[in-house]
Design an enzyme around this catalytic site. Structure first.
Site, PDB file in Angstrom:
ATOM      1  N   SER A  17     -59.052  48.558 -35.274  1.00  0.00           N
ATOM      2  CA  SER A  17     -58.271  49.684 -35.786  1.00  0.00           C
ATOM      3  C   SER A  17     -59.111  50.945 -35.714  1.00  0.00           C
ATOM      4  O   SER A  17     -60.148  51.054 -36.383  1.00  0.00           O
ATOM      5  CB  SER A  17     -57.869  49.422 -37.237  1.00  0.00           C
ATOM      6  N   HIS A  41     -55.519  48.848 -32.068  1.00  0.00           N
ATOM      7  CA  HIS A  41     -54.599  49.094 -33.178  1.00  0.00           C
ATOM      8  C   HIS A  41     -54.680  50.570 -33.585  1.00  0.00           C
ATOM      9  O   HIS A  41     -55.748  51.078 -33.928  1.00  0.00           O
ATOM     10  CB  HIS A  41     -54.983  48.182 -34.344  1.00  0.00           C
ATOM     11  N   ASP A  43     -53.326  53.319 -36.167  1.00  0.00           N
ATOM     12  CA  ASP A  43     -52.675  53.488 -37.473  1.00  0.00           C
ATOM     13  C   ASP A  43     -52.104  54.885 -37.633  1.00  0.00           C
ATOM     14  O   ASP A  43     -52.840  55.863 -37.658  1.00  0.00           O
ATOM     15  CB  ASP A  43     -53.695  53.225 -38.590  1.00  0.00           C
ATOM     16  N   MET A  45     -50.027  57.383 -40.011  1.00  0.00           N
ATOM     17  CA  MET A  45     -49.627  57.570 -41.416  1.00  0.00           C
ATOM     18  C   MET A  45     -48.993  58.938 -41.581  1.00  0.00           C
ATOM     19  O   MET A  45     -49.538  59.938 -41.112  1.00  0.00           O
ATOM     20  CB  MET A  45     -50.863  57.472 -42.312  1.00  0.00           C
ATOM     21  N   HIS A  74     -49.134  51.030 -35.280  1.00  0.00           N
ATOM     22  CA  HIS A  74     -48.636  50.642 -36.605  1.00  0.00           C
ATOM     23  C   HIS A  74     -48.101  51.892 -37.286  1.00  0.00           C
ATOM     24  O   HIS A  74     -48.869  52.743 -37.729  1.00  0.00           O
ATOM     25  CB  HIS A  74     -49.810  50.008 -37.370  1.00  0.00           C
ATOM     26  N   MET A  76     -46.810  53.643 -40.123  1.00  0.00           N
ATOM     27  CA  MET A  76     -46.625  53.690 -41.587  1.00  0.00           C
ATOM     28  C   MET A  76     -45.893  54.986 -41.876  1.00  0.00           C
ATOM     29  O   MET A  76     -46.471  55.986 -42.300  1.00  0.00           O
ATOM     30  CB  MET A  76     -47.999  53.622 -42.273  1.00  0.00           C
ATOM     31  N   MET A 144     -49.217  42.597 -44.097  1.00  0.00           N
ATOM     32  CA  MET A 144     -50.320  43.430 -44.601  1.00  0.00           C
ATOM     33  C   MET A 144     -51.131  42.656 -45.641  1.00  0.00           C
ATOM     34  O   MET A 144     -50.563  42.081 -46.568  1.00  0.00           O
ATOM     35  CB  MET A 144     -49.778  44.713 -45.241  1.00  0.00           C
ATOM     36  N   GLY A 151     -58.281  52.543 -44.986  1.00  0.00           N
ATOM     37  CA  GLY A 151     -59.160  51.487 -44.498  1.00  0.00           C
ATOM     38  C   GLY A 151     -60.138  51.113 -45.596  1.00  0.00           C
ATOM     39  O   GLY A 151     -60.190  51.761 -46.653  1.00  0.00           O
ATOM     40  N   GLY A 152     -60.889  50.059 -45.367  1.00  0.00           N
ATOM     41  CA  GLY A 152     -61.976  49.701 -46.270  1.00  0.00           C
ATOM     42  C   GLY A 152     -61.572  49.054 -47.584  1.00  0.00           C
ATOM     43  O   GLY A 152     -62.390  48.990 -48.506  1.00  0.00           O
ATOM     44  N   ASP A 182     -53.582  42.549 -41.345  1.00  0.00           N
ATOM     45  CA  ASP A 182     -54.203  43.876 -41.290  1.00  0.00           C
ATOM     46  C   ASP A 182     -54.661  44.273 -42.685  1.00  0.00           C
ATOM     47  O   ASP A 182     -53.849  44.388 -43.604  1.00  0.00           O
ATOM     48  CB  ASP A 182     -53.140  44.849 -40.745  1.00  0.00           C
ATOM     49  N   GLY A 184     -58.840  44.522 -44.632  1.00  0.00           N
ATOM     50  CA  GLY A 184     -59.944  43.730 -45.179  1.00  0.00           C
ATOM     51  C   GLY A 184     -60.336  42.538 -44.335  1.00  0.00           C
ATOM     52  O   GLY A 184     -60.898  41.567 -44.837  1.00  0.00           O
ATOM     53  N   GLY A 204     -60.754  47.258 -38.972  1.00  0.00           N
ATOM     54  CA  GLY A 204     -61.259  48.624 -38.862  1.00  0.00           C
ATOM     55  C   GLY A 204     -62.717  48.701 -39.269  1.00  0.00           C
ATOM     56  O   GLY A 204     -63.614  48.691 -38.422  1.00  0.00           O
ATOM     57  N   SER A 205     -62.953  48.718 -40.576  1.00  0.00           N
ATOM     58  CA  SER A 205     -64.326  48.885 -41.085  1.00  0.00           C
ATOM     59  C   SER A 205     -65.281  47.823 -40.577  1.00  0.00           C
ATOM     60  O   SER A 205     -66.437  48.126 -40.282  1.00  0.00           O
ATOM     61  CB  SER A 205     -64.349  48.831 -42.611  1.00  0.00           C
TER      62      SER A 205
HETATM   63  C1  DX5 Z   1     -54.337  50.211 -43.549  1.00  0.00           C
HETATM   64  C2  DX5 Z   1     -54.285  50.155 -42.033  1.00  0.00           C
HETATM   65  C3  DX5 Z   1     -55.286  49.247 -41.455  1.00  0.00           C
HETATM   66  C4  DX5 Z   1     -56.699  49.655 -41.719  1.00  0.00           C
HETATM   67  C5  DX5 Z   1     -57.544  48.433 -41.761  1.00  0.00           C
HETATM   68  O1  DX5 Z   1     -53.357  51.046 -44.005  1.00  0.00           O
HETATM   69  O2  DX5 Z   1     -53.018  49.708 -41.622  1.00  0.00           O
HETATM   70  O3  DX5 Z   1     -55.073  49.042 -40.060  1.00  0.00           O
HETATM   71  O4  DX5 Z   1     -57.225  50.526 -40.747  1.00  0.00           O
HETATM   72  O5  DX5 Z   1     -58.807  48.821 -42.136  1.00  0.00           O
HETATM   73  P1  DX5 Z   1     -59.875  47.799 -42.689  1.00  0.00           P
HETATM   74  O6  DX5 Z   1     -60.114  46.783 -41.620  1.00  0.00           O
HETATM   75  O7  DX5 Z   1     -61.044  48.673 -42.950  1.00  0.00           O
HETATM   76  O8  DX5 Z   1     -59.300  47.182 -43.929  1.00  0.00           O
HETATM   77 ZN    ZN Z   2     -52.715  49.032 -39.445  1.00  0.00          ZN
END
Ligand code: DX5
Ligand code: ZN
Length: 229
Positions: A17, A41, A43, A45, A74, A76, A144, A151-152, A182, A184, A204-205
């Protein structure tokens, strides 16, 4: 624009991500992990469906010049219908919309008409029953493992009940459907999600916040492959 093939449905995939990457050097970040990227991926928003704003079609369009990977977008967003075409034109290969925003049947047909692969996402507290009626009409189910927006955050293990339920449905009815998780996801939680039945792992992280993202992505693949049934 011709969409990039997603590859075989149900295969184990890691989808980095980019939300966790340095937006000031996004192209470089994407290139650096390319060898360990199955899908990228993205994201999106809107500051309304989730309390955060990220990126939109222009960034997808720019990134398209730097990657030949499948772009897993994705959305959102409260009103994804307004933007599906823009994402498709920009180079998205698949778009995932949230079931919570409603209008799912029409979003699915809009996405199909644009030649997009279509995913349906459910928040951690959204019951499996909400997505179940659409399983035969979509390509991907995103469950989810955090509340979307940032993220994180920490992986919510309780979502695994829903992942198991989804996997059971998919296998029992021989559905051509990917199950994505998706939020953590790291070397500890990826195997848990795969054991439960997920086959696409968004991270992501765990990838971009690590000193060598390429190695982190490889380690994630390896950890997930080890438990793959
Ligand atoms: C959260 C996003 C994820 C996010 C995941 O709203 O949809 O894709 O980037 O990030 P990590 O892997 O850091 O939880
Ligand atoms: Zn996502």
């Amino acid at each position: 624009m011709t969409a990039i093939d997603a590859g075989p449905t149900g295969a184990l995939r890691v989808a980095p991500s980019i939300l966790a990457a340095d937006f000031g050097e996004l192209a470089q970040a994407v290139r650096a992990i390319d060898a360990q990227t199955d899908w990228l991926h993205v994201d999106v928003m809107d500051g309304h469906f989730v309390p955060n704003v990220s990126i939109g079609p222009p960034v997808v369009q720019s990134l398209r010049r730097y990657s030949t990977r499948f772009f897993d977008c994705h959305l959102m967003m409260s009103e994804p219908a307004r933007y599906l075409e823009a994402f498709s034109r920009a180079g998205a290969d698949g778009c995932t919309v949230h079931v919570e925003v409603g209008g799912t049947a029409s979003l699915i047909s809009d996405a199909r008409a644009l030649g997009l692969r279509i995913g349906l996402a459910a928040n951690p507290d959204t019951a499996f029953d909400r997505v179940a009626p659409f399983l035969g009409d979509i390509d991907l189910l995103l469950l989810m493992t955090v509340f979307p927006g940032f993220g994180g955050q920490s992986f919510m293990g309780e979502v695994m009940t829903k992942v198991t339920e989804a996997r059971r449905e998919v296998d029992a009815n021989a559905l051509a459907l990917d199950i994505e998780v998706d939020g953590g996801i790291d070397v500890v939680t990826a195997p848990i999600a795969v054991e439960a039945g997920a086959n696409v792992l968004v991270a992501g992280s765990a990838i971009f916040a690590s000193p060598v993202p390429l190695d982190a992505a490889r380690e994630l693949h390896e950890a997930a492959s080890a438990v793959r049934r």
